[in-house]
Scaffold this motif. Sequence first.
Motif, mmCIF file in Angstrom:
data_model
loop_
_atom_site.group_PDB
_atom_site.id
_atom_site.type_symbol
_atom_site.label_atom_id
_atom_site.label_comp_id
_atom_site.label_asym_id
_atom_site.label_seq_id
_atom_site.Cartn_x
_atom_site.Cartn_y
_atom_site.Cartn_z
ATOM 1 N N ASP A 1 18.746 36.993 59.441
ATOM 2 C CA ASP A 1 18.726 38.188 58.589
ATOM 3 C C ASP A 1 18.058 37.898 57.252
ATOM 4 N N THR A 2 18.427 36.790 56.619
ATOM 5 C CA THR A 2 17.896 36.446 55.294
ATOM 6 C C THR A 2 17.718 34.941 55.173
ATOM 7 N N VAL A 3 16.582 34.527 54.648
ATOM 8 C CA VAL A 3 16.341 33.127 54.300
ATOM 9 C C VAL A 3 16.152 33.071 52.786
ATOM 10 N N ILE A 4 17.022 32.336 52.112
ATOM 11 C CA ILE A 4 16.980 32.246 50.648
ATOM 12 C C ILE A 4 16.380 30.899 50.249
ATOM 13 N N PHE B 1 14.624 18.451 50.949
ATOM 14 C CA PHE B 1 15.525 19.512 50.491
ATOM 15 C C PHE B 1 16.897 18.902 50.253
ATOM 16 N N ASP B 2 17.462 19.186 49.077
ATOM 17 C CA ASP B 2 18.815 18.704 48.797
ATOM 18 C C ASP B 2 19.855 19.391 49.672
ATOM 19 N N THR B 3 19.611 20.676 49.956
ATOM 20 C CA THR B 3 20.597 21.452 50.718
ATOM 21 C C THR B 3 19.899 22.343 51.735
ATOM 22 N N LEU B 4 20.372 22.277 52.976
ATOM 23 C CA LEU B 4 19.998 23.227 54.026
ATOM 24 C C LEU B 4 21.300 23.772 54.604
ATOM 25 N N ARG B 5 21.472 25.085 54.517
ATOM 26 C CA ARG B 5 22.739 25.669 54.955
ATOM 27 C C ARG B 5 22.473 26.910 55.801
ATOM 28 N N ALA B 6 23.216 27.044 56.889
ATOM 29 C CA ALA B 6 23.179 28.255 57.707
ATOM 30 C C ALA B 6 24.578 28.862 57.723
ATOM 31 N N GLU B 7 24.672 30.162 57.477
ATOM 32 C CA GLU B 7 25.959 30.849 57.432
ATOM 33 C C GLU B 7 26.006 31.943 58.495
ATOM 34 N N LYS B 8 27.204 32.120 59.052
ATOM 35 C CA LYS B 8 27.430 33.072 60.139
ATOM 36 C C LYS B 8 26.469 32.799 61.291
ATOM 37 N N LEU B 9 26.442 31.532 61.684
ATOM 38 C CA LEU B 9 25.596 31.090 62.783
ATOM 39 C C LEU B 9 26.348 31.267 64.099
ATOM 40 N N ASP B 10 25.681 31.852 65.086
ATOM 41 C CA ASP B 10 26.297 32.087 66.395
ATOM 42 C C ASP B 10 26.216 30.798 67.210
ATOM 43 N N PHE B 11 27.276 29.976 67.143
ATOM 44 C CA PHE B 11 27.275 28.700 67.848
ATOM 45 C C PHE B 11 27.252 28.889 69.358
ATOM 46 N N GLN B 12 27.889 29.953 69.830
ATOM 47 C CA GLN B 12 27.933 30.201 71.270
ATOM 48 C C GLN B 12 26.516 30.372 71.826
ATOM 49 N N LEU C 1 23.753 29.429 70.360
ATOM 50 C CA LEU C 1 22.984 28.221 70.101
ATOM 51 C C LEU C 1 23.191 27.193 71.202
ATOM 52 N N VAL C 2 24.444 26.996 71.603
ATOM 53 C CA VAL C 2 24.759 25.990 72.616
ATOM 54 C C VAL C 2 24.340 26.450 74.007
ATOM 55 N N GLU C 3 24.624 27.693 74.336
ATOM 56 C CA GLU C 3 24.376 28.172 75.693
ATOM 57 C C GLU C 3 22.893 28.464 75.958
ATOM 58 N N ASN C 4 22.211 29.075 74.978
ATOM 59 C CA ASN C 4 20.849 29.546 75.232
ATOM 60 C C ASN C 4 19.810 29.009 74.255
ATOM 61 N N GLN C 5 20.216 28.095 73.370
ATOM 62 C CA GLN C 5 19.322 27.559 72.344
ATOM 63 C C GLN C 5 18.728 28.676 71.476
ATOM 64 N N GLN C 6 19.512 29.712 71.229
ATOM 65 C CA GLN C 6 19.086 30.811 70.366
ATOM 66 C C GLN C 6 19.637 30.590 68.955
ATOM 67 N N VAL C 7 18.776 30.807 67.955
ATOM 68 C CA VAL C 7 19.182 30.601 66.562
ATOM 69 C C VAL C 7 19.398 31.970 65.921
ATOM 70 N N ILE C 8 20.655 32.340 65.768
ATOM 71 C CA ILE C 8 21.026 33.646 65.228
ATOM 72 C C ILE C 8 21.986 33.418 64.070
ATOM 73 N N ALA C 9 21.586 33.839 62.867
ATOM 74 C CA ALA C 9 22.421 33.622 61.685
ATOM 75 C C ALA C 9 22.181 34.736 60.682
ATOM 76 N N GLU C 10 23.210 34.992 59.852
ATOM 77 C CA GLU C 10 23.063 36.003 58.809
ATOM 78 C C GLU C 10 22.245 35.475 57.641
ATOM 79 N N LYS C 11 22.445 34.199 57.288
ATOM 80 C CA LYS C 11 21.763 33.673 56.098
ATOM 81 C C LYS C 11 21.456 32.191 56.266
ATOM 82 N N VAL C 12 20.254 31.808 55.845
ATOM 83 C CA VAL C 12 19.858 30.407 55.762
ATOM 84 C C VAL C 12 19.448 30.140 54.318
ATOM 85 N N GLN C 13 19.946 29.058 53.758
ATOM 86 C CA GLN C 13 19.649 28.698 52.364
ATOM 87 C C GLN C 13 18.903 27.364 52.320
#
Length: 597
Positions: free
Chosen positions: A345-348, A280-291, A293-305
Motif C-alpha cells: 500500500d505504501t513505501v516510506i 539501510f539502517d532500518t528496513l521494516r514491513a508492517e501488516k505483512l501477510d505471512f500466510q 508469503l509462506v504459502e505462495n511467495q506473495q508479498v502483501i503489506a500495508e507499509k514498508v519503511q
Amino acid sequence: MKPIWKWVIGIFLSIVVALGGILWYFSRNWRPLVEDKLAAVVKNSSDSLYRLTYDDMDLNLALGNVTLTNVKLVPDSVIYQQMETAQKAPDNRYDIRLKSLKIKRFGILDVLRSRKLNIRSISFDSPDIHVIHKYHSYNDTLARPPRKTLYESFKDVLTSVNVQDIQVDDVSFKYTKIDQGKSSDVSLKNIQIRVHDVLIDETSLADTTRFYYTKLVEVAVPGFTYEFSDGFYMAKFDELKINTRDQNILLTNVHYKPVMDRTAYFKKRGKNVTMTTLHFDTLRAEKLDFQKLVENQQVIAEKVQIKDGSVHLFGDKRFPKTPVNQIGQAPHQKLMRVKSLVRLDTVIVENIDVVYGEMSGKFHREGTITFDQASGRLTNVTNDSSALKTDKYLRADLRAKIMNRGNLHAKFAFDMLSKNGAHSYSGSVGPMGAPAFNKVLYPLLNVQVASGNIRGVRFHIEGTDHRSWGDFRFDYNNLKIDLLDDQGQKKSKRALSFLVNQLIINDSNPDANEKYHVGKVNHRRVPEHTFFKNLWESLLDGIKQTAGISKEREAQLMGTAAKAKNTLEETENTVKKTKSFIKKLFKKDEEESGVEK
C-alpha cells in the motif's frame, strides 16, 4: 500420637505408594505405545518419506513430562527416489536434528477422558535444520490431491492438541538449493524462536487470527552474511526480527555491496557495468501477510519503511559498455514482470542519500551528482492486475537536496497497465548556486560554472517508451561558464569561453531583452539509454532551451566558435612561423658578418 492418626498416615502413604507404582507401571508400559503412535503419525503425515528416531525417552506420567534425547527427523533417500520416479516428490526435504526435546506438564487425564492433549511447554535444545530444495517442474503442472493437514494426520488418535509455549534456542539453519546438479547454500546460526498458544483441531487452521495454528511466532536472527554466486556481491544484516501477531518484519543495518574495491570490480567485469552499493539502517514491513508469503511467495503489506541509509551507483567509462536495448525496462515495467504477486500500500523513504558517480573515460576524473536526505513515499506499489483495474497508477512523491544545496521536489506517476510504458513526472528545485554542479561538470565535461544563481526550476513531463514531451521553466541570472583544457586550466580556452558566454547561452532568464524562455521538451529516446538516462536527457533538452540554445542556434554558434578557434590557431601558427623566419634571418646575417655567437 493417637492411634487414629497412625492409621490415617498409614493409609495415605499406602495410597501414594500405590499410585506411584501404577504411574511407574504405566510409564514403563506406555512407552512402547507412545513410540508406536509417534512413528505412525510421522509416517502417515509424510507419505512414509520421514523417519523419527531418538536415543532415549524419559516418560513421567506423574509430572506429565517427556524428554527425548538426540532426536532426528530425517528423510528416507530410497523413498525419495521412488517418489521422484513416480513424480510425487516434494521440492523441499527437511533434515532436523536436536540434542533434546522436552515436553512439560501434559494432561494425561484429558487424553484418557476426551482424547485432548494439553501441554504447558515444549523446548527444543540446539536444533540443526537443513532444508534441501530441488525444483520439480511436475509440481507446477500436475494436478495433485490435497495434502493431509496436521489435524488429519492424528485425528484418529487425538481430537485436539494445545501447547501454551514453545521455545526453540540456538537454531542452526541451512538452506541448500540444487539446480542442474549444482548446489548453493545459505546458512544462519544462533536463531531464537518463541511460539505461543498452538491449537490444532478441526477448526483452527481456518482461524484467521492464527498463523499456522499459532497465535504468535517470534523469530530473532542475530546476523547474516551471504556472498552471491556471481562472485561480485554480498548481502548482510545485523539483526532480523519477525512477529506474526503484529505482522511485522524488522531488518537492521542492511548491506548489499561488492566484495571488492572499484579497481578490481571493473577489471574483473571487463566492461562498464554499474557498481551498486546499498546500505539501510532500518528496513521494516508492517501488516505483512505471512500466510500468503509462506504459502505462495506473495508479498502483501500495508507499509514498508526504508530509513537512514544510502544508495551509491558508480560507472567507469574507461571500460567498454555493451549496448543493450532498454525499451520496456523502466522500473514499473519490471515490477509488472515479477512472477510473484507484490502489493504494498505504501513505501516510506526517510533520509536516504543517493549518489551517482562516474569515471570519465577521457579525463580520468570522477564526477558525482548527489540527492541528499531523500525522503517521501510511494503508493499503490503492486503488480496485482485486479487491484490495478481500480487504480492503475503507482505514484511517488519525493524530496531531496540536490548537490546538498537546492530543495528538490519530484512527483512521478506510472501507468502500470500501459503497453508502451506511459508515465509522467513533475517537480521543482529551489534557489541554489549553479557552481554546486561543478562536481559533475568539471570531471566529466571539462567545463565549470564560474558564476550563476538558480532562482527556481519547474517542470512537467509526460513520456512513453519512445518519447518525452512537456514544459520546462528555469529561472536564473549571472550565468557564466569556463571551458578548461586537459590540465583543468582556463587560460588557453579563454577566447572560447568568451564566445560561448556571449553568443551561445543567455546569462539570465528572462534574458537581457526581458524575454522569458520556456523549454518545450520533445525528446526522442535512444533505445539503448536507460529510463533514468532518458529522464535526464529530457530535462537537459528543457535546460538548453531555457538558456536560449535551440538546436539550430547551437549548431550555428558552435560552428562560429569552432571557426573562431581555427582562426586563433591559424594566427598563432602564423606568429610562430614569422618568429622562426626572423630568427633564421638574423642568424644568417650574423654568420655572414662573422659575428660569434
